[in-house]
Design a protein around this motif. Structure first.
Motif, PDB file in Angstrom:
ATOM      1  N   ARG A  41      33.456  27.878  42.518  1.00 59.95           N
ATOM      2  CA  ARG A  41      33.252  29.297  42.814  1.00 59.95           C
ATOM      3  C   ARG A  41      32.390  30.005  41.778  1.00 59.95           C
ATOM      4  NH1 ARG A  41      39.370  31.463  43.522  1.00 59.95           N
ATOM      5  NH2 ARG A  41      39.757  30.811  45.656  1.00 59.95           N
TER       6      ARG A  41
ATOM      7  N   GLN B  67      36.470  30.363  49.818  1.00 60.45           N
ATOM      8  CA  GLN B  67      36.127  31.770  49.549  1.00 60.45           C
ATOM      9  C   GLN B  67      36.265  32.016  48.050  1.00 60.45           C
ATOM     10  OE1 GLN B  67      40.103  31.658  48.969  1.00 60.45           O
ATOM     11  NE2 GLN B  67      39.219  33.671  48.617  1.00 60.45           N
TER      12      GLN B  67
ATOM     13  N   HIS C  28      45.107  45.523  51.100  1.00 62.48           N
ATOM     14  CA  HIS C  28      44.502  45.065  49.855  1.00 62.48           C
ATOM     15  C   HIS C  28      45.510  45.297  48.740  1.00 62.48           C
ATOM     16  CE1 HIS C  28      41.256  44.224  46.971  1.00 62.48           C
ATOM     17  NE2 HIS C  28      41.770  45.195  46.245  1.00 62.48           N
TER      18      HIS C  28
ATOM     19  N   THR D  80      46.344  45.545  44.891  1.00 62.14           N
ATOM     20  CA  THR D  80      45.640  45.776  43.632  1.00 62.14           C
ATOM     21  C   THR D  80      46.658  46.292  42.613  1.00 62.14           C
ATOM     22  OG1 THR D  80      43.677  46.788  42.642  1.00 62.14           O
ATOM     23  CG2 THR D  80      44.854  48.122  44.283  1.00 62.14           C
TER      24      THR D  80
ATOM     25  N   SER E 169      40.029  54.807  40.083  1.00 60.64           N
ATOM     26  CA  SER E 169      38.637  54.416  40.295  1.00 60.64           C
ATOM     27  C   SER E 169      38.396  54.033  41.766  1.00 60.64           C
ATOM     28  CB  SER E 169      38.308  53.266  39.341  1.00 60.64           C
ATOM     29  OG  SER E 169      37.137  52.637  39.720  1.00 60.64           O
TER      30      SER E 169
ATOM     31  N   LYS F 137      35.644  55.577  44.127  1.00 56.96           N
ATOM     32  CA  LYS F 137      34.454  54.802  44.526  1.00 56.96           C
ATOM     33  C   LYS F 137      34.656  53.927  45.750  1.00 56.96           C
ATOM     34  CE  LYS F 137      33.115  54.313  39.695  1.00 56.96           C
ATOM     35  NZ  LYS F 137      33.534  53.462  38.585  1.00 56.96           N
ATOM     36  N   GLY F 138      35.901  53.781  46.228  1.00 54.89           N
ATOM     37  CA  GLY F 138      36.190  52.828  47.295  1.00 54.89           C
ATOM     38  C   GLY F 138      36.415  51.441  46.713  1.00 54.89           C
ATOM     39  N   LEU F 139      36.657  50.461  47.606  1.00 54.91           N
ATOM     40  CA  LEU F 139      36.869  49.084  47.141  1.00 54.91           C
ATOM     41  C   LEU F 139      35.524  48.392  46.998  1.00 54.91           C
ATOM     42  CD1 LEU F 139      39.875  47.784  49.291  1.00 54.91           C
ATOM     43  CD2 LEU F 139      39.839  48.182  46.813  1.00 54.91           C
TER      44      LEU F 139
ATOM     45  N   ARG G 224      32.770  43.822  43.275  1.00 50.99           N
ATOM     46  CA  ARG G 224      32.602  43.463  41.868  1.00 50.99           C
ATOM     47  C   ARG G 224      31.890  42.120  41.753  1.00 50.99           C
ATOM     48  NH1 ARG G 224      37.708  45.516  38.603  1.00 50.99           N
ATOM     49  NH2 ARG G 224      36.490  47.238  37.813  1.00 50.99           N
TER      50      ARG G 224
ATOM     51  N   ARG H 265      32.568  39.195  42.990  1.00 50.48           N
ATOM     52  CA  ARG H 265      32.631  38.258  44.115  1.00 50.48           C
ATOM     53  C   ARG H 265      31.633  38.656  45.203  1.00 50.48           C
ATOM     54  NH1 ARG H 265      37.844  35.130  43.355  1.00 50.48           N
ATOM     55  NH2 ARG H 265      39.047  36.403  41.919  1.00 50.48           N
TER      56      ARG H 265
ATOM     57  N   HIS I 191      38.083  41.280  49.280  1.00 52.34           N
ATOM     58  CA  HIS I 191      39.043  40.408  49.967  1.00 52.34           C
ATOM     59  C   HIS I 191      40.202  41.235  50.518  1.00 52.34           C
ATOM     60  CE1 HIS I 191      37.898  36.337  48.029  1.00 52.34           C
ATOM     61  NE2 HIS I 191      36.864  37.158  48.002  1.00 52.34           N
TER      62      HIS I 191
ATOM     63  N   ARG J 281      48.692  39.813  40.469  1.00 54.20           N
ATOM     64  CA  ARG J 281      47.927  39.105  39.434  1.00 54.20           C
ATOM     65  C   ARG J 281      47.311  40.082  38.447  1.00 54.20           C
ATOM     66  NH1 ARG J 281      44.018  38.372  42.744  1.00 54.20           N
ATOM     67  NH2 ARG J 281      42.603  37.141  41.504  1.00 54.20           N
ATOM     68  N   HIS J 282      47.121  41.331  38.861  1.00 54.22           N
ATOM     69  CA  HIS J 282      46.382  42.279  38.026  1.00 54.22           C
ATOM     70  C   HIS J 282      47.274  43.243  37.256  1.00 54.22           C
ATOM     71  CE1 HIS J 282      42.553  41.039  39.788  1.00 54.22           C
ATOM     72  NE2 HIS J 282      43.065  41.182  40.983  1.00 54.22           N
TER      73      HIS J 282
HETATM   74  C1  HQG Z   1      39.695  45.883  42.006  1.00 51.24           C
HETATM   75  C2  HQG Z   1      42.569  35.334  44.879  1.00 51.24           C
HETATM   76  C3  HQG Z   1      38.344  49.579  40.079  1.00 51.24           C
HETATM   77  C4  HQG Z   1      40.338  45.147  43.144  1.00 51.24           C
HETATM   78  C5  HQG Z   1      43.171  36.276  45.882  1.00 51.24           C
HETATM   79  C6  HQG Z   1      40.874  43.918  42.422  1.00 51.24           C
HETATM   80  C7  HQG Z   1      41.996  36.806  46.652  1.00 51.24           C
HETATM   81  C8  HQG Z   1      38.415  48.001  41.722  1.00 51.24           C
HETATM   82  C9  HQG Z   1      39.882  43.702  41.297  1.00 51.24           C
HETATM   83  C10 HQG Z   1      40.850  36.591  45.723  1.00 51.24           C
HETATM   84  C11 HQG Z   1      37.515  48.742  42.503  1.00 51.24           C
HETATM   85  C12 HQG Z   1      38.975  42.524  41.529  1.00 51.24           C
HETATM   86  C13 HQG Z   1      40.280  37.902  45.291  1.00 51.24           C
HETATM   87  C14 HQG Z   1      37.048  49.985  41.998  1.00 51.24           C
HETATM   88  C15 HQG Z   1      38.045  46.972  43.614  1.00 51.24           C
HETATM   89  N1  HQG Z   1      37.492  50.341  40.773  1.00 51.24           N
HETATM   90  N2  HQG Z   1      38.837  48.414  40.521  1.00 51.24           N
HETATM   91  N3  HQG Z   1      36.200  50.764  42.658  1.00 51.24           N
HETATM   92  N4  HQG Z   1      37.300  48.089  43.666  1.00 51.24           N
HETATM   93  N5  HQG Z   1      38.727  46.917  42.444  1.00 51.24           N
HETATM   94  O1  HQG Z   1      40.222  38.937  41.487  1.00 51.24           O
HETATM   95  O2  HQG Z   1      40.861  40.902  45.642  1.00 51.24           O
HETATM   96  O3  HQG Z   1      44.082  32.762  44.080  1.00 51.24           O
HETATM   97  O4  HQG Z   1      37.866  39.782  41.992  1.00 51.24           O
HETATM   98  O5  HQG Z   1      41.355  45.920  43.754  1.00 51.24           O
HETATM   99  O6  HQG Z   1      44.114  35.653  46.698  1.00 51.24           O
HETATM  100  O7  HQG Z   1      42.200  40.622  43.483  1.00 51.24           O
HETATM  101  O8  HQG Z   1      41.712  32.951  43.310  1.00 51.24           O
HETATM  102  O9  HQG Z   1      39.674  40.260  43.589  1.00 51.24           O
HETATM  103  O10 HQG Z   1      42.162  44.179  41.910  1.00 51.24           O
HETATM  104  O11 HQG Z   1      41.763  36.198  47.885  1.00 51.24           O
HETATM  105  O12 HQG Z   1      42.270  31.711  45.413  1.00 51.24           O
HETATM  106  O13 HQG Z   1      39.068  44.878  41.256  1.00 51.24           O
HETATM  107  O14 HQG Z   1      41.332  35.877  44.602  1.00 51.24           O
HETATM  108  O15 HQG Z   1      42.439  34.069  45.403  1.00 51.24           O
HETATM  109  O16 HQG Z   1      39.720  41.365  41.333  1.00 51.24           O
HETATM  110  O17 HQG Z   1      41.270  38.661  44.621  1.00 51.24           O
HETATM  111  P1  HQG Z   1      39.324  39.995  42.028  1.00 51.24           P
HETATM  112  P2  HQG Z   1      41.080  40.195  44.345  1.00 51.24           P
HETATM  113  P3  HQG Z   1      42.640  32.792  44.497  1.00 51.24           P
END
Ligand code: HQG
Length: 180
Positions: A18, A77, A98, A100, A107, A111-113, A116, A118, A122, A136-137
């Motif tokens: 990835r 993905q 979603h 988070t 934020s 700004k919306g989702l 970043r 990726r 998702h 996770r976050h």
């Molecule tokens: C946040 C895992 C501030 C967003 C999962 C997320 C998923 C913002 C973080 C896959 C924002 C990005 C992806 C904004 C979005 N301001 N924060 N405007 N917009 N965000 O890890 O969705 O286990 O890149 O909410 O199951 O958490 O790795 O994305 O919290 O399918 O296979 O920015 O990763 O899969 O975090 O996870 P990530 P995600 P795996």
């Protein structure tokens, strides 16, 4: 195979398929396919083809796929690496979620989702799945998304082979916070 080794190999595969294929001199073809032989040869953690197959077949989120003759492997993905990916375009369910964390909320509301690093934002089909992603976050927040309206408004949605919903961007007016 013991769980620790399985997770170690799975994390290594996520990293190279990835994010950083170049870290082991790998190059990804269209759709993110990579050579199984090269991975087995170049990986710093040594593992056999049978171990690789076990990790792919037993992965809790079906993160990886083989081609038919098992010579190529890809992540389904989650890519950040610059590679051409083709996902199946779909009509989404009326609502998607979603997961988070609290610290991102203000934020996101502004700004919306955003996708970043990726290729896509998702989205999850249900709250339990979104909860796992969000936890996770940090302190979990679940957002529901009016995907019916987004689709009517012309946004394109995709579904990965492992059932993750993908979209380019979610403007804040389609988002609302779900009660936990
Ligand atoms: C946040 C895992 C501030 C967003 C999962 C997320 C998923 C913002 C973080 C896959 C924002 C990005 C992806 C904004 C979005 N301001 N924060 N405007 N917009 N965000 O890890 O969705 O286990 O890149 O909410 O199951 O958490 O790795 O994305 O919290 O399918 O296979 O920015 O990763 O899969 O975090 O996870 P990530 P995600 P795996």
């Amino acid at each position: 195979m013991n769980k620790k080794r399985e997770i170690k190999i799975s994390k290594f595969l996520s990293y190279v398929l990835r994010h950083k294929p170049q870290s082991i001199g790998l190059s990804l073809e269209e759709n993110g396919w990579a050579s199984v032989a090269e991975i087995l040869q170049n990986s710093k953690i040594r593992f056999s083809f049978d171990e690789l197959k076990y990790v792919v077949d037993n992965n809790d989120k079906k993160r990886f796929s083989f081609n038919d003759d098992l010579t190529l492997i890809k992540a389904n993905q989650g890519h950040s690496v610059n590679v051409a990916l083709a996902f199946q375009e779909i009509t989404p369910p009326d609502i998607l979620y979603h997961g988070t964390a609290e610290q991102f909320l203000s934020s996101i509301q502004e700004k919306g989702l955003l996708k970043r690093k990726r290729h896509h934002v998702h989205l999850s089909k249900d709250i339990p799945t979104a909860s796992k992603v969000g936890k996770r976050h940090g302190q979990l927040v679940i957002l529901s998304i009016d995907t019916k309206k987004m689709h009517e408004d012309g946004y394109t949605f995709y579904l990965s082979d492992n059932d993750v919903y993908l979209v380019d961007y979610v403007p804040c007016h389609y988002l609302s916070e779900s009660k936990l």
